[in-house]
Enzyme design. Sequence first.
Site, mmCIF file in Angstrom:
data_model
loop_
_atom_site.group_PDB
_atom_site.id
_atom_site.type_symbol
_atom_site.label_atom_id
_atom_site.label_comp_id
_atom_site.label_asym_id
_atom_site.label_seq_id
_atom_site.Cartn_x
_atom_site.Cartn_y
_atom_site.Cartn_z
ATOM 1 N N CYS A 121 0.281 -0.903 0.103
ATOM 2 C CA CYS A 121 -0.016 0.522 -0.064
ATOM 3 C C CYS A 121 1.049 1.015 0.363
ATOM 4 O O CYS A 121 0.211 2.562 -0.063
ATOM 5 C CB CYS A 121 -0.869 -0.007 1.205
ATOM 6 S SG CYS A 121 -0.262 -0.078 3.278
ATOM 7 N N HIS A 150 -2.238 0.442 6.671
ATOM 8 C CA HIS A 150 -2.067 0.833 5.957
ATOM 9 C C HIS A 150 -2.074 2.513 5.067
ATOM 10 O O HIS A 150 -2.591 3.294 5.996
ATOM 11 C CB HIS A 150 -4.037 0.917 5.419
ATOM 12 C CG HIS A 150 -4.498 0.513 4.604
ATOM 13 N ND1 HIS A 150 -3.981 0.384 3.204
ATOM 14 C CD2 HIS A 150 -5.295 1.539 3.993
ATOM 15 C CE1 HIS A 150 -4.891 0.660 2.002
ATOM 16 N NE2 HIS A 150 -5.850 1.788 2.366
ATOM 17 N N ASN A 183 -7.469 5.023 -3.006
ATOM 18 C CA ASN A 183 -7.691 3.962 -1.902
ATOM 19 C C ASN A 183 -7.395 2.651 -2.091
ATOM 20 O O ASN A 183 -7.890 2.540 -4.014
ATOM 21 C CB ASN A 183 -8.559 4.557 -0.833
ATOM 22 C CG ASN A 183 -7.440 2.945 0.401
ATOM 23 O OD1 ASN A 183 -6.917 2.404 -0.104
ATOM 24 N ND2 ASN A 183 -8.516 3.369 1.725
#
Length: 336
Positions: A14, A119, A134
């Site tokens: 991520c 994250h 995202n």
Amino acid sequence: MDAIFHEKQEGSLCAQHCLNNLLQGEYFTPVELSSIAQQLDEEERMRMAEGGVTSDEYRTFLQQPSGNMDDSGFFSIQVISNALGVWGLELILFNSREYQGLMTNPINEKAFICNYKEHWFTVRKLGQQWFNLNSLLTGPELISDTYLALFLAQLQQEGYSIFVIRGNLPECDAEKILKIVRVEQQQRPKLIGEDDAQTSSGLRVNLNPKDQGPGLEERPLDSDEEQLRKALALSRQDMEVEDEEADLRRAIQLSMQEPTISGSTTSMPCAPKESNVSATSGTSSTGSIDGNQENSLSAEEIRRKRQAYFDRQAQLNTQAAAAQQQDTKPTGSDGQ
């Protein structure tokens, strides 16, 4: 929307997705970020060695895993900060005194990086509009100017750390296009794998758009709503089964009850057919079955008991008729 670069989640990369979505291109790979992390590890090792390579602190440091990356693909804030430093970009903590003292409206910024646990994801302004990039989403999510401050506040309440991006971001096609035209999003993107999860559970959202009100669209059910729907469905099924069983028990009870009796049993007419049986209160002593006994009997046992009752009634009627014929038959003495 097609012009916006949006890297979707792969493994635990991520941090890489966050940086590339921010810069709007494939600028960093896991190998390049790993190189930055190793460089940071080496700098930390050299600082620890200044206290002596034979010290307990230094030996403990060597035994500990890297704090800048791990095998899953996680990279620390230091790695992200150094990677952005290559482009002359700086990170400022959103809720720091330094930033809050500036009293800057969030819509006047260029981008934010958000982090919760391991994250990372980017919220960036492209043209005159804000987008949630995202990597866990199926695509970019449009955020209105009025909702941006509320969105960031909500992230903070959920435990996210938010960093403001300062500096000049590299030019990108999406920026050029969205300066000319504004986009509208009819349906918000879903989380990756959400459709598969709904398919496997067999649940669907089947709402009439007219019933949803203006500006509302279909949305996936969360876990609490799914459990509630399942519970309601099961309760409705149980109610239907109970209603059917209750109707069956009432029908059996009506068919099992005796006809109304007046006087002695010898004065009853012939045994009535099943369709002519009249229901009583169920208090007669012959042929009646109470509710508890009835519930424990099978259908075949009930049929046999009912047939035996009718057979007994027929036998009694036959005996009564024979007795009446015997009483009315003239005797020999009367004929003399």
